[in-house]
Design a protein around this motif. Structure first.
Motif, mmCIF file in Angstrom:
data_model
loop_
_atom_site.group_PDB
_atom_site.id
_atom_site.type_symbol
_atom_site.label_atom_id
_atom_site.label_comp_id
_atom_site.label_asym_id
_atom_site.label_seq_id
_atom_site.Cartn_x
_atom_site.Cartn_y
_atom_site.Cartn_z
ATOM 1 N N LEU A 26 0.824 -1.213 0.000
ATOM 2 C CA LEU A 26 0.000 0.000 0.000
ATOM 3 C C LEU A 26 0.858 1.263 0.000
ATOM 4 O O LEU A 26 0.491 2.269 -0.617
ATOM 5 N N THR A 27 1.999 1.209 0.679
ATOM 6 C CA THR A 27 2.908 2.362 0.693
ATOM 7 C C THR A 27 3.317 2.752 -0.712
ATOM 8 O O THR A 27 3.196 3.913 -1.131
ATOM 9 N N PHE A 28 3.807 1.759 -1.453
ATOM 10 C CA PHE A 28 4.306 2.071 -2.787
ATOM 11 C C PHE A 28 3.169 2.276 -3.790
ATOM 12 O O PHE A 28 3.346 2.990 -4.780
ATOM 13 N N LYS A 29 2.010 1.690 -3.508
ATOM 14 C CA LYS A 29 0.849 1.968 -4.350
ATOM 15 C C LYS A 29 0.454 3.443 -4.218
ATOM 16 O O LYS A 29 0.125 4.104 -5.206
ATOM 17 N N SER B 269 0.753 11.812 3.427
ATOM 18 C CA SER B 269 0.253 11.442 4.751
ATOM 19 C C SER B 269 -0.203 9.992 4.791
ATOM 20 O O SER B 269 0.116 9.258 5.738
ATOM 21 N N ILE B 270 -0.948 9.574 3.767
ATOM 22 C CA ILE B 270 -1.420 8.188 3.764
ATOM 23 C C ILE B 270 -0.262 7.229 3.510
ATOM 24 O O ILE B 270 -0.207 6.135 4.078
ATOM 25 N N ALA B 271 0.703 7.632 2.669
ATOM 26 C CA ALA B 271 1.879 6.790 2.435
ATOM 27 C C ALA B 271 2.676 6.626 3.722
ATOM 28 O O ALA B 271 3.177 5.538 4.028
ATOM 29 N N THR B 272 2.793 7.707 4.491
ATOM 30 C CA THR B 272 3.507 7.644 5.770
ATOM 31 C C THR B 272 2.785 6.714 6.743
ATOM 32 O O THR B 272 3.414 5.919 7.453
ATOM 33 N N ILE C 221 14.313 4.425 -0.780
ATOM 34 C CA ILE C 221 13.345 4.739 -1.838
ATOM 35 C C ILE C 221 12.038 5.242 -1.234
ATOM 36 O O ILE C 221 11.470 6.245 -1.691
ATOM 37 N N ALA C 222 11.543 4.552 -0.194
ATOM 38 C CA ALA C 222 10.277 4.949 0.431
ATOM 39 C C ALA C 222 10.370 6.344 1.034
ATOM 40 O O ALA C 222 9.485 7.180 0.827
ATOM 41 N N VAL C 223 11.448 6.607 1.769
ATOM 42 C CA VAL C 223 11.600 7.912 2.421
ATOM 43 C C VAL C 223 11.723 9.021 1.384
ATOM 44 O O VAL C 223 11.114 10.096 1.525
ATOM 45 N N LEU C 224 12.505 8.798 0.331
ATOM 46 C CA LEU C 224 12.667 9.808 -0.713
ATOM 47 C C LEU C 224 11.339 10.102 -1.406
ATOM 48 O O LEU C 224 10.989 11.268 -1.635
ATOM 49 N N LYS C 225 10.586 9.056 -1.719
ATOM 50 C CA LYS C 225 9.309 9.251 -2.402
ATOM 51 C C LYS C 225 8.307 9.972 -1.502
ATOM 52 O O LYS C 225 7.553 10.850 -1.965
#
Length: 309
Positions: A249-252, A264-267, A289-293
């Motif tokens: 879900l994070t990367f989606k 906010s929702i990705a976090t 990658i997650a933090v940068l995005k």
């Protein structure tokens, strides 16, 4: 009696339904019926379907009830020995059904054959490859962790299996395909065709983009699956199943165009991923990658807010 019944649920699919149907009718297996379940469309979907001159094609129109209900309505009309589903914006390669049928014929104990998925955009151009899973036999434990079939347009299934386990759960607003594959895996073996044969279309309007709804439904599927007796010895996998869900879900959330990304929702998703599996913090490349995005999404959001001041 046809060999294979193909069910195509559709709601306002005028832009893609013709190409989807053509990809089914052009299959190397010609002994099939194609059942379009019109889920209360208000556009020209019905007229487009009726304009296609093929006796194997039938359309059944109902009031709008959602994807799971449409698939179940399709099941009630099937006459084939094998069943497959394809959403009204996806495509198949020409040999998809034949390859999966042969895989099932070669595996007496299997009731489900799946292939690999590639992802395409609104113009049918390649975006990325999906998972290249090659699991066979009892796949239940792996399915507990994530949906190895990736989407509802994938498998070919022996019709007799639905007699045993019933149809799709219409109470689920999403993830009903994952729930179905898990239920099938409690009783039957799976087999695989190691080729990319499903072309899954990614669009801003696709059901999978409603991530909060997908979160709630997927968590319910996980809870149900781990109460089954088949999962009694693998309860330790439950937290990893939730972690995998939240990683997906994070990367989606971050795959959306910049203007539609929600930091906010990705976090929120990313935090839950780490909460359920802290060991993921050791995957430095994934974390970076997650933090940068997430940071870029937040910057884009703040810049957008400043422009409206």
């Amino acid at each position: 009696m046809p060999l294979i019944s193909v069910i195509i649920p559709v709601y306002n699919g005028e832009k893609t339904i013709k190409k989807t149907i053509e990809s089914v009718l052009k299959q190397t297996v010609s002994d099939l019926e194609v059942l379009v379940i019109n889920d209360g469309s208000t556009d020209s979907t019905e007229e487009i379907v009726k304009s296609i001159p093929d006796l194997r094609l039938k359309i059944f129109s109902y009031h709008n009830a959602g994807l799971a209900a449409s698939r179940n309505r399709g099941l009630s009309h099937t006459n084939g020995e094998f069943i497959s589903f394809i959403d009204a914006d996806d495509l198949w390669t020409f040999d998809k059904l034949e390859a999966q049928w042969k895989a099932l014929e070669d595996s007496e104990n299997a009731a489900v054959a799946y292939s690999w998925t590639d992802y395409i955009d609104v113009d049918s151009k390649f975006l990325k490859s999906g998972s290249r899973i090659t699991l066979k036999g009892d796949v239940y434990n792996k399915l507990l962790l994530y949906n190895i079939l990736e989407n509802g347009s994938n498998p070919l299934i022996r019709k007799e299996a639905f007699t045993e386990i019933g149809g799709f759960d219409e109470s689920l607003p999403a993830a009903e395909d994952w729930d179905m594959w898990l239920r099938l895996a409690t009783r039957y073996e799976f087999t695989v065709v190691p080729k990319a044969q499903i072309l899954y279309r990614v669009s801003a309007n696709s059901m999978s983009t409603n991530l909060k709804r997908q979160e709630v439904a997927s968590l319910e599927v996980i809870e149900r699956a781990f109460t089954h007796s088949k999962a009694a010895s693998v309860q330790h996998l439950k937290k990893y199943s939730k972690a995998q869900l939240y990683q997906y879900l994070t990367f989606k959330a971050l795959d959306a165009p910049p203007a539609k990304q929600k930091s906010s929702i990705a976090t929120h998703f990313f935090w839950n991923c780490v909460k359920y599996d802290p060991s993921i913090l050791r995957q430095k490349r994934l974390i970076l990658i997650a933090v940068l995005k997430i940071t870029l999404a937040e910057l884009h959001y703040r810049i957008g807010c400043l422009k409206h001041l």
